[in-house]
Design a protein around this motif. Structure first.
Motif, mmCIF file in Angstrom:
data_model
loop_
_atom_site.group_PDB
_atom_site.id
_atom_site.type_symbol
_atom_site.label_atom_id
_atom_site.label_comp_id
_atom_site.label_asym_id
_atom_site.label_seq_id
_atom_site.Cartn_x
_atom_site.Cartn_y
_atom_site.Cartn_z
ATOM 1 N N HIS A 1 -33.547 10.435 -33.549
ATOM 2 C CA HIS A 1 -32.879 10.510 -34.571
ATOM 3 C C HIS A 1 -34.205 9.535 -35.150
ATOM 4 O O HIS A 1 -33.787 9.497 -36.400
ATOM 5 N N GLY A 2 -34.971 9.406 -34.356
ATOM 6 C CA GLY A 2 -35.892 8.512 -35.410
ATOM 7 C C GLY A 2 -35.808 6.930 -35.719
ATOM 8 O O GLY A 2 -36.904 6.268 -36.219
ATOM 9 N N TYR A 3 -35.199 6.589 -34.897
ATOM 10 C CA TYR A 3 -34.633 5.194 -34.731
ATOM 11 C C TYR A 3 -34.720 4.434 -33.832
ATOM 12 O O TYR A 3 -34.434 4.349 -32.724
ATOM 13 N N ILE A 4 -34.964 2.429 -34.498
ATOM 14 C CA ILE A 4 -34.872 2.160 -32.938
ATOM 15 C C ILE A 4 -33.654 0.676 -33.295
ATOM 16 O O ILE A 4 -33.862 0.267 -34.115
ATOM 17 N N ALA A 5 -32.643 -0.081 -32.431
ATOM 18 C CA ALA A 5 -32.115 -0.603 -32.840
ATOM 19 C C ALA A 5 -31.510 -1.244 -31.774
ATOM 20 O O ALA A 5 -31.866 -1.133 -30.660
ATOM 21 N N THR A 6 -32.162 -2.824 -31.867
ATOM 22 C CA THR A 6 -31.686 -3.564 -31.483
ATOM 23 C C THR A 6 -30.822 -4.834 -31.535
ATOM 24 O O THR A 6 -30.576 -5.111 -32.423
ATOM 25 N N ARG A 7 -29.764 -5.204 -30.646
ATOM 26 C CA ARG A 7 -28.859 -6.376 -31.178
ATOM 27 C C ARG A 7 -28.382 -7.254 -30.256
ATOM 28 O O ARG A 7 -29.207 -7.487 -28.685
#
Length: 113
Positions: A30-36
């Protein structure tokens, strides 16, 4: 710890360090990075820019080098600084864009892009 799911084009990174604990997903499909960030109870999302973020195969190589050598010198080290801004809760259109892995990580948390 880092887990690479080559068939899904996903990298999971789990940092367990007390107050600084976090989970990060690199979703190359999807071309995204997510950081929680657990201390902030928030999710930060950014678009993968190929000139700054290593390719999936390169991340695996860098992780292997770091594990075996404990001290890697690489021009591909990634440092990100987030600035506070306005947040919102994710909606269906966001999860279609970001994908199910990021949805599972960030549902119910304020999203910062």
């Amino acid at each position: 710890t880092m887990t690479i799911h080559s068939e899904e084009h996903i990298v999971d990174v789990h940092v367990r360090s007390g107050v600084y604990s976090s989970d990060t997903i690199f979703d190359y499909r999807h071309g995204y990075i997510a950081t929680r960030l657990f201390s902030r109870n928030a999710c930060f999302i950014m678009k993968i820019k190929k000139e700054y973020i290593p390719e999936l195969q390169e991340i695996g190589r860098l992780a292997f080098e770091r594990q075996t050598m404990k001290n890697v010198y690489s021009p591909n080290n990634v440092w990100v600084q987030f600035q506070d801004g306005s947040s919102r809760l994710g909606h269906l259109k966001d999860w279609v864009l970001y994908g199910k892995h990021i949805e599972n990580l960030c549902t119910g948390l304020p999203l910062y892009e």
